[in-house]
Design a protein around this motif. Sequence first.
Motif: not given
Length: 105
Positions: A49-57
Motif C-alpha cells: 500500500e503506497q500512495e501514488l500521485s494522482p497521475d500515477l494512480r
Amino acid sequence: MEMISIYENVATITDQMLSAARNGDWDLLSKLESDCTSQVQILRIREVEQELSPDLRSRKIQIIRKILADDKEIRNLTEPWMAQLANVMRSSESHRKLTRTYGSS
C-alpha cells in the motif's frame, strides 16, 4: 514508478496474448500466459500500500482497465475453442470405451 512499469509489462503481455488468441496460436498463448503469471506474482510480492500521485494512480487504473479488457476478449476467443476441444476429447473417450466394450470392427 517501478510498479507502474510492471503493470505496463503485464499490459504488453496481455496485448501479445490477445494477438496470439486472435491468430489461434495456442502454444504462444500458453507461453505468454506463463510469462504474465510470473509478472503478476512479482506484483503481488512487491506491491505494498503506497500512495501514488494522482497521475500515477490514473495511469495504474488505465493500465488495469486495458488488462481486463484484453483478458475479456481473450476469454471470448478461447472459450469456444476450449469447448470444441472438450467435445473432441469426450468423443474420443466415448470411441475408446465403445472399442473396449465391443471391440474394433
